[in-house]
Design a protein around this motif. Structure first.
Motif, PDB file in Angstrom:
ATOM      1  N   MET A 157       0.833  -1.216   0.000  1.00  0.00           N
ATOM      2  CA  MET A 157       0.000   0.000   0.000  1.00  0.00           C
ATOM      3  C   MET A 157       0.859   1.255   0.000  1.00  0.00           C
ATOM      4  SD  MET A 157      -3.272  -0.070  -0.274  1.00  0.00           S
ATOM      5  CE  MET A 157      -3.715   1.527   0.393  1.00  0.00           C
ATOM      6  N   ALA A 158       1.923   1.257   0.797  1.00  0.00           N
ATOM      7  CA  ALA A 158       2.809   2.427   0.831  1.00  0.00           C
ATOM      8  C   ALA A 158       3.401   2.675  -0.546  1.00  0.00           C
ATOM      9  CB  ALA A 158       3.914   2.230   1.872  1.00  0.00           C
ATOM     10  N   ARG A 159       3.792   1.626  -1.226  1.00  0.00           N
ATOM     11  CA  ARG A 159       4.374   1.764  -2.567  1.00  0.00           C
ATOM     12  C   ARG A 159       3.332   2.254  -3.566  1.00  0.00           C
ATOM     13  NH1 ARG A 159       8.788  -1.203  -4.506  1.00  0.00           N
ATOM     14  NH2 ARG A 159       9.419  -0.346  -6.489  1.00  0.00           N
ATOM     15  N   LEU A 160       2.116   1.708  -3.483  1.00  0.00           N
ATOM     16  CA  LEU A 160       1.045   2.160  -4.382  1.00  0.00           C
ATOM     17  C   LEU A 160       0.725   3.636  -4.166  1.00  0.00           C
ATOM     18  CD1 LEU A 160      -1.414  -0.872  -4.305  1.00  0.00           C
ATOM     19  CD2 LEU A 160      -0.242   0.031  -6.332  1.00  0.00           C
ATOM     20  N   MET A 161       0.636   4.060  -2.911  1.00  0.00           N
ATOM     21  CA  MET A 161       0.298   5.459  -2.640  1.00  0.00           C
ATOM     22  C   MET A 161       1.428   6.384  -3.095  1.00  0.00           C
ATOM     23  SD  MET A 161      -2.721   5.023  -1.769  1.00  0.00           S
ATOM     24  CE  MET A 161      -3.119   6.747  -1.506  1.00  0.00           C
ATOM     25  N   GLU A 162       2.655   5.956  -2.980  1.00  0.00           N
ATOM     26  CA  GLU A 162       3.784   6.728  -3.504  1.00  0.00           C
ATOM     27  C   GLU A 162       3.671   6.853  -5.026  1.00  0.00           C
ATOM     28  OE1 GLU A 162       8.589   6.089  -3.994  1.00  0.00           O
ATOM     29  OE2 GLU A 162       7.572   5.134  -2.315  1.00  0.00           O
ATOM     30  N   TRP A 163       3.332   5.752  -5.692  1.00  0.00           N
ATOM     31  CA  TRP A 163       3.160   5.757  -7.149  1.00  0.00           C
ATOM     32  C   TRP A 163       2.052   6.737  -7.546  1.00  0.00           C
ATOM     33  CZ3 TRP A 163      -0.976   3.416 -10.115  1.00  0.00           C
ATOM     34  CH2 TRP A 163      -0.753   3.412 -11.489  1.00  0.00           C
ATOM     35  N   TYR A 164       0.924   6.688  -6.834  1.00  0.00           N
ATOM     36  CA  TYR A 164      -0.171   7.617  -7.153  1.00  0.00           C
ATOM     37  C   TYR A 164       0.268   9.070  -6.991  1.00  0.00           C
ATOM     38  CZ  TYR A 164      -3.770   4.030  -7.649  1.00  0.00           C
ATOM     39  OH  TYR A 164      -4.526   2.977  -8.085  1.00  0.00           O
ATOM     40  N   ARG A 165       0.982   9.364  -5.926  1.00  0.00           N
ATOM     41  CA  ARG A 165       1.455  10.745  -5.734  1.00  0.00           C
ATOM     42  C   ARG A 165       2.396  11.155  -6.869  1.00  0.00           C
ATOM     43  NH1 ARG A 165       1.761   8.675  -0.442  1.00  0.00           N
ATOM     44  NH2 ARG A 165       0.068   9.495   0.839  1.00  0.00           N
ATOM     45  N   ASP A 166       3.310  10.254  -7.226  1.00  0.00           N
ATOM     46  CA  ASP A 166       4.236  10.546  -8.329  1.00  0.00           C
ATOM     47  C   ASP A 166       3.497  10.769  -9.646  1.00  0.00           C
ATOM     48  OD1 ASP A 166       6.351  10.267  -6.566  1.00  0.00           O
ATOM     49  OD2 ASP A 166       6.933   8.271  -7.291  1.00  0.00           O
ATOM     50  N   MET A 167       2.370  10.093  -9.823  1.00  0.00           N
ATOM     51  CA  MET A 167       1.585  10.197 -11.055  1.00  0.00           C
ATOM     52  C   MET A 167       0.542  11.310 -10.984  1.00  0.00           C
ATOM     53  SD  MET A 167       2.945   7.941 -12.994  1.00  0.00           S
ATOM     54  CE  MET A 167       1.822   7.599 -14.330  1.00  0.00           C
ATOM     55  N   GLU A 168       0.589  12.109  -9.920  1.00  0.00           N
ATOM     56  CA  GLU A 168      -0.319  13.236  -9.707  1.00  0.00           C
ATOM     57  C   GLU A 168      -1.790  12.836  -9.680  1.00  0.00           C
ATOM     58  OE1 GLU A 168       0.704  16.439 -12.361  1.00  0.00           O
ATOM     59  OE2 GLU A 168       2.805  16.406 -11.721  1.00  0.00           O
ATOM     60  N   VAL A 169      -2.046  11.702  -9.050  1.00  0.00           N
ATOM     61  CA  VAL A 169      -3.416  11.237  -8.840  1.00  0.00           C
ATOM     62  C   VAL A 169      -3.831  11.684  -7.447  1.00  0.00           C
ATOM     63  CG1 VAL A 169      -4.872   9.192  -8.594  1.00  0.00           C
ATOM     64  CG2 VAL A 169      -3.147   9.283 -10.405  1.00  0.00           C
ATOM     65  N   ARG A 170      -4.921  12.433  -7.381  1.00  0.00           N
ATOM     66  CA  ARG A 170      -5.348  13.011  -6.115  1.00  0.00           C
ATOM     67  C   ARG A 170      -6.573  12.328  -5.524  1.00  0.00           C
ATOM     68  NH1 ARG A 170      -6.473  18.733  -6.290  1.00  0.00           N
ATOM     69  NH2 ARG A 170      -6.315  18.506  -4.050  1.00  0.00           N
ATOM     70  N   ARG A 171      -7.151  11.378  -6.244  1.00  0.00           N
ATOM     71  CA  ARG A 171      -8.290  10.614  -5.719  1.00  0.00           C
ATOM     72  C   ARG A 171      -8.059   9.151  -6.043  1.00  0.00           C
ATOM     73  NH1 ARG A 171     -14.770  10.964  -6.506  1.00  0.00           N
ATOM     74  NH2 ARG A 171     -15.138   8.827  -5.869  1.00  0.00           N
ATOM     75  N   VAL A 172      -8.155   8.311  -5.023  1.00  0.00           N
ATOM     76  CA  VAL A 172      -8.001   6.869  -5.192  1.00  0.00           C
ATOM     77  C   VAL A 172      -9.162   6.192  -4.468  1.00  0.00           C
ATOM     78  CG1 VAL A 172      -6.546   4.854  -4.771  1.00  0.00           C
ATOM     79  CG2 VAL A 172      -5.488   7.061  -5.297  1.00  0.00           C
ATOM     80  N   ASP A 173      -9.814   5.280  -5.145  1.00  0.00           N
ATOM     81  CA  ASP A 173     -10.925   4.520  -4.576  1.00  0.00           C
ATOM     82  C   ASP A 173     -10.520   3.054  -4.446  1.00  0.00           C
ATOM     83  OD1 ASP A 173     -12.795   6.712  -4.552  1.00  0.00           O
ATOM     84  OD2 ASP A 173     -13.044   6.438  -6.712  1.00  0.00           O
ATOM     85  N   LEU A 174     -11.240   2.344  -3.607  1.00  0.00           N
ATOM     86  CA  LEU A 174     -11.076   0.902  -3.492  1.00  0.00           C
ATOM     87  C   LEU A 174     -12.309   0.322  -2.829  1.00  0.00           C
ATOM     88  CD1 LEU A 174     -10.471   0.290  -0.244  1.00  0.00           C
ATOM     89  CD2 LEU A 174      -8.172   0.955  -0.880  1.00  0.00           C
ATOM     90  N   HIS A 175     -12.440  -0.972  -2.935  1.00  0.00           N
ATOM     91  CA  HIS A 175     -13.461  -1.714  -2.196  1.00  0.00           C
ATOM     92  C   HIS A 175     -12.708  -2.622  -1.230  1.00  0.00           C
ATOM     93  CE1 HIS A 175     -15.897  -0.496  -5.685  1.00  0.00           C
ATOM     94  NE2 HIS A 175     -16.874  -0.504  -4.804  1.00  0.00           N
ATOM     95  N   ALA A 176     -13.109  -2.618   0.025  1.00  0.00           N
ATOM     96  CA  ALA A 176     -12.366  -3.347   1.050  1.00  0.00           C
ATOM     97  C   ALA A 176     -13.151  -4.535   1.593  1.00  0.00           C
ATOM     98  CB  ALA A 176     -12.034  -2.404   2.209  1.00  0.00           C
ATOM     99  N   THR A 177     -12.429  -5.620   1.852  1.00  0.00           N
ATOM    100  CA  THR A 177     -13.019  -6.679   2.662  1.00  0.00           C
ATOM    101  C   THR A 177     -12.975  -6.199   4.110  1.00  0.00           C
ATOM    102  OG1 THR A 177     -10.902  -7.783   3.054  1.00  0.00           O
ATOM    103  CG2 THR A 177     -12.172  -8.495   1.107  1.00  0.00           C
ATOM    104  N   SER A 178     -13.704  -6.873   4.959  1.00  0.00           N
ATOM    105  CA  SER A 178     -13.677  -6.491   6.373  1.00  0.00           C
ATOM    106  C   SER A 178     -12.281  -6.700   6.963  1.00  0.00           C
ATOM    107  CB  SER A 178     -14.733  -7.274   7.158  1.00  0.00           C
ATOM    108  OG  SER A 178     -14.566  -8.668   6.971  1.00  0.00           O
ATOM    109  N   ASP A 179     -11.504  -7.639   6.430  1.00  0.00           N
ATOM    110  CA  ASP A 179     -10.131  -7.844   6.905  1.00  0.00           C
ATOM    111  C   ASP A 179      -9.227  -6.670   6.539  1.00  0.00           C
ATOM    112  OD1 ASP A 179     -10.769 -10.381   7.870  1.00  0.00           O
ATOM    113  OD2 ASP A 179     -10.028 -11.414   6.078  1.00  0.00           O
ATOM    114  N   GLY A 180      -9.384  -6.129   5.338  1.00  0.00           N
ATOM    115  CA  GLY A 180      -8.492  -5.086   4.852  1.00  0.00           C
ATOM    116  C   GLY A 180      -8.866  -3.675   5.261  1.00  0.00           C
ATOM    117  N   GLU A 181     -10.094  -3.463   5.652  1.00  0.00           N
ATOM    118  CA  GLU A 181     -10.569  -2.102   5.946  1.00  0.00           C
ATOM    119  C   GLU A 181      -9.711  -1.344   6.953  1.00  0.00           C
ATOM    120  OE1 GLU A 181     -14.623   0.275   7.250  1.00  0.00           O
ATOM    121  OE2 GLU A 181     -14.630  -1.919   7.220  1.00  0.00           O
TER     122      GLU A 181
END
Length: 158
Positions: free
Chosen positions: A110-134
């Motif tokens: 997750m830390a790597r993905l969020m770094e990638w999004y910031r580098d790519m200038e993405v300011r909104r990220v969505d996901l669907h979570a299982t109860s384990d991952g929430e």
């Protein structure tokens, strides 16, 4: 533990991990699972790996194969008042093999993905979570955003 970018050689393991996630999602009441999804998933991974709008990160298992994976996609929408560049992200397929859980693999991905999004200038990220991952996603700042319109989904009934 080291997070790395997935390669085409990882596709069979990525399919295996996606199957684990599908089984887990079914426990929370997910959509029905289609029988022929595996090959389509593998083909799509092969096509998208290495593209500018897709990031697939993995953690290797010490005994071989993959311990965990997570994927990020970027979509181009029309720019608007709350998303001036029109770029939005979606996190998909966050999975840790049951034998490798509670070791920080998903957190590192997750830390790597969020770094990638910031580098790519993405300011909104969505996901669907299982109860384990929430809880993990909430640690990264994901919230039920009451400011947004309701998220509605259409599924072809046929």
């Amino acid at each position: 533990m080291s997070v790395r970018t997935a390669t085409a050689d990882d596709i069979p393991e990525l399919v295996r991990l996606r199957e684990i996630l599908a089984d887990r999602m079914a426990q929370d009441g997910s959509y029905p699972i289609e029988s022929d999804w595996r090959q389509a998933y593998a083909d799509s991974l092969k096509e998208r790996l290495g593209s500018d709008d897709t990031a697939v990160y993995v953690v290797d298992a010490p005994e071989g194969g993959l311990a965990a994976c997570g994927m990020g996609l970027i979509f181009e929408r029309f720019p608007g008042p709350s998303l001036a560049n029109g770029r939005c992200g979606y996190i998909q397929g966050m999975t840790t093999d049951p034998g490798h859980r509670r070791r920080g693999h998903s957190r590192a991905i997750m830390a790597r993905l969020m770094e990638w999004y910031r580098d790519m200038e993405v300011r909104r990220v969505d996901l669907h979570a299982t109860s384990d991952g929430e809880p993990l996603y909430r640690e990264f700042g994901f919230v039920d955003d009451g400011r947004l319109y309701p998220a509605l989904t259409w599924l072809d009934p046929s």
